[in-house]
Design an enzyme around this catalytic site. Structure first.
Site, PDB file in Angstrom:
ATOM      1  CB  CYS A 153      12.210   3.753  -4.474  1.00 54.10           C
ATOM      2  SG  CYS A 153      13.579   2.625  -4.888  1.00 54.10           S
ATOM      3  CG  HIS A 181      12.966   1.167  -0.835  1.00 55.69           C
ATOM      4  ND1 HIS A 181      12.082   1.640  -1.785  1.00 55.69           N
ATOM      5  CD2 HIS A 181      12.726   1.887   0.290  1.00 55.69           C
ATOM      6  CE1 HIS A 181      11.336   2.590  -1.243  1.00 55.69           C
ATOM      7  NE2 HIS A 181      11.714   2.760   0.002  1.00 55.69           N
ATOM      8  CG  ASP A 215      10.360   5.531   1.425  1.00 51.72           C
ATOM      9  OD1 ASP A 215      10.230   5.912   0.250  1.00 51.72           O
ATOM     10  OD2 ASP A 215      10.502   4.334   1.748  1.00 51.72           O
TER      11      ASP A 215
END
Length: 280
Positions: free
Chosen positions: A73, A112, A127
């Site tokens: 991520c 994250h 995202d």
């Protein structure tokens, strides 16, 4: 770290196969989000190989664009945020606590990266970097309502920790992560990424994890288990026996080509451990 701060937008767009509009609009955000999510996989091979994870723009472009690798991520969302900012989007980067497959009584750290994008239509959550459940489209910051994406529906709920993102999988709502609206900088992500990529208890230093959405399905690789899951929740799983088989699946299905050094560092040292976990 490199001091390069120039984004090679043309190379990035070629990498994700996008030739749509580039004005900072909702249409552009949706198109880029979908193309990026389906082109740049989530994968932690460099972590397993004990290579440093670098989050400066030069390193991200070298790995994710020119070398056609994936990342986790902090890498894929950092690159996406840089692209959006280059195009004139108003982007704030955030950080969340993963709740996916984690019991409620288990506390989780902020590990994250995600982002908020401001548009005339309102605020949107974007995202492109959550493993086998990466969002394929942004959703509005409207809480309590089901919102469709090109894959499964999502919703945002208010929570004592801020907000909770959920995904509807095979008819059931499942928590994905919780986050606040506090802005974060690259230095914050570098600290979180260092912990995630080096601490012995981190899943990323123990297990091979790769994920990539395709049209109408999800691809995931966890250690030796390669899974193709449909949007109805039904899945086919294939157990891979060797480093060569794992490398073949990564190249064929995820677009990640491994060198012999990659296999020697990121797969072969872990095979016995992964076999033992599976009971054989």
């Amino acid at each position: 770290m490199s001091g390069e701060t120039t984004l090679d937008l043309e190379a990035y767009l070629a990498r994700i196969g996008y030739d749509g509009p580039l004005a900072p609009t909702l249409e552009t955000l949706q198109g880029l989000h979908y193309a990026h999510a389906l082109s740049i996989p989530f994968e932690n091979l460099d972590v397993l190989a004990k290579r440093p994870i670098l989050l400066d723009l030069a390193s991200l472009q070298k790995k994710l664009v020119r070398e056609k690798r994936g990342g986790y991520c902090f890498e894929v969302n950092a690159l996406f945020a840089a692209v959006l900012k280059e195009l004139g989007f108003d982007v704030t980067t955030l950080i969340g606590r993963v709740r996916w497959m984690s019991p409620e009584e288990v506390d989780t750290a902020r590990s994250h990266m995600l982002m908020r994008v401001e548009l005339p239509e309102g605020s949107y959550l974007a995202d492109v970097g959550f493993g086998g459940l990466t969002m394929t489209g942004p959703i509005r910051f409207d809480t309590g309502i089901e919102q469709q994406t090109p894959h499964e529906p999502r919703r945002l709920l208010t929570h004592e920790d801020g907000f909770e993102l959920q995904a509807k999988i095979a008819g059931d709502w499942t928590p994905i992560y919780r986050f606040t609206m506090e802005p974060h900088r690259r230095t914050d992500y570098e600290v979180a990424s260092w912990y995630t990529s080096t601490h012995p208890s981190s899943i990323f230093v123990q297990f091979l994890i790769a994920g990539l959405p395709r049209e109408g399905q999800w691809l995931s690789l966890f250690n030796r288990d390669f899974k193709i899951r449909g949007l109805d929740g039904k899945a086919e799983t294939r157990v891979l026996d060797s480093a060569d088989e794992i490398a073949e699946v990564l190249e064929t299905h995820f677009g990640v080509s491994l060198s012999e050094e990659d296999k020697a560092l990121a797969i072969e040292p872990y095979l016995d451990q992964w076999r033992a976990m599976a009971g054989g």
